[in-house]
Design a protein around this motif. Structure first.
Motif, PDB file in Angstrom:
ATOM      1  N   UNK A  24     -17.179  -0.414  -6.919  1.00 50.07           N
ATOM      2  CA  UNK A  24     -16.814  -0.445  -8.344  1.00 50.07           C
ATOM      3  C   UNK A  24     -15.974   0.773  -8.723  1.00 50.07           C
ATOM      4  N   UNK A  25     -16.373   1.944  -8.217  1.00 54.19           N
ATOM      5  CA  UNK A  25     -15.624   3.155  -8.546  1.00 54.19           C
ATOM      6  C   UNK A  25     -14.161   3.029  -8.096  1.00 54.19           C
ATOM      7  N   UNK A  26     -13.970   2.408  -6.897  1.00 56.36           N
ATOM      8  CA  UNK A  26     -12.614   2.235  -6.364  1.00 56.36           C
ATOM      9  C   UNK A  26     -11.940   0.985  -6.915  1.00 56.36           C
ATOM     10  N   UNK A  27     -12.662   0.221  -7.732  1.00 56.73           N
ATOM     11  CA  UNK A  27     -12.167  -1.057  -8.251  1.00 56.73           C
ATOM     12  C   UNK A  27     -11.680  -1.938  -7.102  1.00 56.73           C
ATOM     13  N   UNK A  28     -12.474  -1.920  -6.029  1.00 60.99           N
ATOM     14  CA  UNK A  28     -12.193  -2.743  -4.860  1.00 60.99           C
ATOM     15  C   UNK A  28     -12.924  -4.072  -5.054  1.00 60.99           C
ATOM     16  N   UNK A  29     -12.274  -5.005  -5.738  1.00 58.63           N
ATOM     17  CA  UNK A  29     -12.955  -6.230  -6.135  1.00 58.63           C
ATOM     18  C   UNK A  29     -13.169  -7.191  -4.967  1.00 58.63           C
ATOM     19  N   UNK A  30     -12.451  -6.993  -3.873  1.00 57.14           N
ATOM     20  CA  UNK A  30     -12.761  -7.789  -2.675  1.00 57.14           C
ATOM     21  C   UNK A  30     -14.180  -7.484  -2.223  1.00 57.14           C
ATOM     22  N   UNK A  56      -8.575 -20.043  -6.836  1.00 57.35           N
ATOM     23  CA  UNK A  56      -7.618 -19.573  -5.824  1.00 57.35           C
ATOM     24  C   UNK A  56      -7.368 -18.078  -5.961  1.00 57.35           C
ATOM     25  N   UNK A  57      -7.353 -17.591  -7.194  1.00 57.64           N
ATOM     26  CA  UNK A  57      -7.130 -16.161  -7.403  1.00 57.64           C
ATOM     27  C   UNK A  57      -8.302 -15.345  -6.864  1.00 57.64           C
ATOM     28  N   UNK A  58      -9.511 -15.828  -7.094  1.00 58.11           N
ATOM     29  CA  UNK A  58     -10.694 -15.146  -6.555  1.00 58.11           C
ATOM     30  C   UNK A  58     -10.643 -15.135  -5.030  1.00 58.11           C
ATOM     31  N   UNK A  59     -10.236 -16.283  -4.436  1.00 51.99           N
ATOM     32  CA  UNK A  59     -10.127 -16.345  -2.983  1.00 51.99           C
ATOM     33  C   UNK A  59      -9.113 -15.359  -2.435  1.00 51.99           C
ATOM     34  N   UNK A  60      -7.985 -15.216  -3.140  1.00 52.55           N
ATOM     35  CA  UNK A  60      -6.956 -14.263  -2.705  1.00 52.55           C
ATOM     36  C   UNK A  60      -7.471 -12.829  -2.778  1.00 52.55           C
ATOM     37  N   UNK A  61      -8.273 -12.535  -3.799  1.00 56.30           N
ATOM     38  CA  UNK A  61      -8.834 -11.191  -3.932  1.00 56.30           C
ATOM     39  C   UNK A  61      -9.784 -10.910  -2.767  1.00 56.30           C
ATOM     40  N   UNK A  62     -10.626 -11.869  -2.448  1.00 54.00           N
ATOM     41  CA  UNK A  62     -11.610 -11.670  -1.388  1.00 54.00           C
ATOM     42  C   UNK A  62     -10.932 -11.476  -0.027  1.00 54.00           C
ATOM     43  N   UNK A  63      -9.836 -12.203   0.210  1.00 57.43           N
ATOM     44  CA  UNK A  63      -9.136 -12.058   1.491  1.00 57.43           C
ATOM     45  C   UNK A  63      -8.248 -10.821   1.538  1.00 57.43           C
ATOM     46  N   UNK A  64      -8.073 -10.144   0.395  1.00 60.12           N
ATOM     47  CA  UNK A  64      -7.273  -8.927   0.367  1.00 60.12           C
ATOM     48  C   UNK A  64      -5.806  -9.136   0.105  1.00 60.12           C
ATOM     49  N   UNK A  65      -5.388 -10.383  -0.177  1.00 59.07           N
ATOM     50  CA  UNK A  65      -3.967 -10.635  -0.423  1.00 59.07           C
ATOM     51  C   UNK A  65      -3.560 -10.402  -1.869  1.00 59.07           C
ATOM     52  N   UNK A  66      -4.511 -10.115  -2.740  1.00 57.31           N
ATOM     53  CA  UNK A  66      -4.199  -9.807  -4.141  1.00 57.31           C
ATOM     54  C   UNK A  66      -5.150  -8.725  -4.637  1.00 57.31           C
ATOM     55  N   UNK A  67      -4.626  -7.806  -5.458  1.00 56.23           N
ATOM     56  CA  UNK A  67      -5.451  -6.786  -6.096  1.00 56.23           C
ATOM     57  C   UNK A  67      -5.444  -7.010  -7.595  1.00 56.23           C
ATOM     58  N   UNK A  68      -6.579  -6.718  -8.226  1.00 58.45           N
ATOM     59  CA  UNK A  68      -6.701  -6.867  -9.678  1.00 58.45           C
ATOM     60  C   UNK A  68      -6.617  -5.497 -10.329  1.00 58.45           C
TER      61      UNK A  68
END
Length: 446
Positions: A24-30, A56-68
């Motif tokens: 959470x501190x790093x805002x690493x949502x994956x 699909x956006x959540x899936x991209x975040x989990x795989x590391x291909x998108x950052x929020x």
């Protein structure tokens, strides 16, 4: 917001886990999403729905291909997953203050007095400052007694109305007490805090169990066990294990139920402070497990032990507050239910009827719960008119309490009534059911 749509809290153990705090501190949502999935059972599709994101956006975040990174998205995640604002570098979220602490602001009169300058030494009157002052107040025995009184009030209101609406306040108080445990103070006060935290965790687990949200219930029951273990409170550990045993019975896992209640009895018998009332309650939970397994002789033995222990209770016994609910009417009702689980309806009926006669009328859930058991026992014996009359009387307390367990017993009776649907008594019961519990009756439509 309807109860079904209200975001449920993340387990306290997850929110205090160093991995979660760091993510959470790093805002690493994956990492956040993966931890929420594995530790809280909230899957990507549920994350998407609760945070107003596309799957699909959540899936991209989990795989590391998108950052929020957009602030409005981060705020939606905090609110949807119930992550406290400070963990994500946000201001305190509106839902973080328990309802019992929320204070409605009053409007200023038309002609307000001139504003006086606030002394520089005083904090601003915001909720954060108020809670900070409360947290810095020296803890005393009176504070522990106040916490205990609030827990007893929660249980009373849970019996009357169900625990769903109470849960946010209970969880808020649990987190507050767990935070206090990080400070150093005399052992007597620290041990008292551990007991309070353990009771709040068990109460939270109970509200999830009563709502049939079993995985969440188990998380909080486990937390309660850990807190009680810190101070070697074996009676309370036995109590929590007994709750978990009852849950296993509802999940149709009788072998697990028996193993858990056996462990509870081992804990209780290992300390001389355990009272006869506690042992009686545990023996009755053992009877439930044996009855669900169909072990008639073992059920009878456990029932006999429960009554033998209860006969040894004295008004002067130092019973813990959490077992005082187990009075003589409850013992009688549970005895009837154990016989009912064995299929012995004729034995169960008069016992449950006598318990209902003596049971407190303020305990809405207990009265509804026991009434549906009685109706099922009467129907098992072919007493259709009596069964429908009993079930109709149960509808009023059932409609007054939010309890999925009670609703489940109503559904079981309704299903059992199916062969007799055209009988006048059954038609009258169904009419009353539709009048008082329209959403439930709709879901029960054949």
């Amino acid at each position: 917001m309807p109860d079904a749509d209200r975001p449920q809290e993340l387990p306290a153990r997850l929110l205090t886990d160093p991995q979660m705090i760091d993510a959470c501190r790093a805002r690493d949502f994956a990492r956040v999403f993966r931890l929420v999935k594995t530790r809280a059972g909230i899957y990507p599709s549920m994350i998407a729905r609760r945070c107003d994101l596309t799957p699909s956006r959540v899936g991209e975040v989990i795989t590391g291909s998108r950052r929020l990174q957009h602030m409005d998205v981060i705020e939606r995640i905090a609110d949807g997953l119930r992550i406290p604002g400070h963990m994500l570098g946000l201001a305190r979220r509106s839902w973080e203050t328990p309802p019992t602490l929320a204070i409605a602001e009053q409007e200023l009169p038309p002609a307000a007095l001139p504003e006086q300058e606030t002394p520089a030494s005083l904090p601003s009157p915001g909720v954060d400052s108020i809670l900070a002052m409360a947290a810095n107040t020296p803890l005393s025995r009176a504070t522990l007694e106040a916490f205990q009184s609030s827990i007893e009030d929660y249980w009373r209101r849970d019996d009357q109305h169900g625990g769903e609406a109470l849960r946010p306040a209970i969880v808020g108080q649990l987190r507050f007490v767990v935070a206090l445990l990080k400070e150093h103070r005399p052992s007597s006060l620290q041990n008292g805090l551990y007991r309070i935290a353990a009771e709040l965790a068990r109460l939270t687990g109970w509200t999830y169990f009563d709502a049939r949200q079993y995985s969440q219930a188990r998380v909080y029951f486990t937390e309660a066990l850990q807190l009680a273990k810190e101070i070697d409170d074996r009676q309370f550990m036995a109590n929590v294990l007994a709750c978990m045993s009852l849950q296993a019975t509802y999940q149709d896992k009788p072998a697990d139920s028996l193993a858990l209640v056996t462990a509870a009895q081992d804990q209780a018998r290992s300390t001389p402070s355990t009272t006869p009332r506690v042992l009686s309650m545990l023996s009755m939970r053992e009877a439930f497990a044996h009855a669900t397994l169909g072990s008639r002789g073992a059920t009878y033995r456990a029932i006999s032990e429960a009554h033998d222990h209860f006969e040894q209770t004295q008004t002067s016994d130092p019973d813990p507050s959490w077992v005082t609910y187990f009075d003589e009417p409850k013992l009688i009702a549970d005895t009837g239910i154990a016989h009912g689980r064995l299929g012995e309806a004729a034995t169960a009926e008069p016992l449950i009827m006598e318990a209902l006669r003596r049971e407190a009328r303020t305990n809405m859930r207990g009265r509804a719960f026991h009434s549906f058991w009685l109706a099922r026992m009467q129907l098992d014996q072919g007493k259709i008119d009596q069964a429908c009359h009993t079930a109709t009387q149960a509808l009023e307390p059932a409609s007054a309490v939010a309890s999925e367990r009670v609703t489940g017993h109503l559904r079981e009776f309704y299903g059992q009534l199916a062969p007799h649907r055209n009988e006048p008594e059954a038609l009258a019961f169904e009419a009353r059911l539709r009048e008082l519990l329209a959403p439930v009756s709709g879901s029960l439509r054949p």
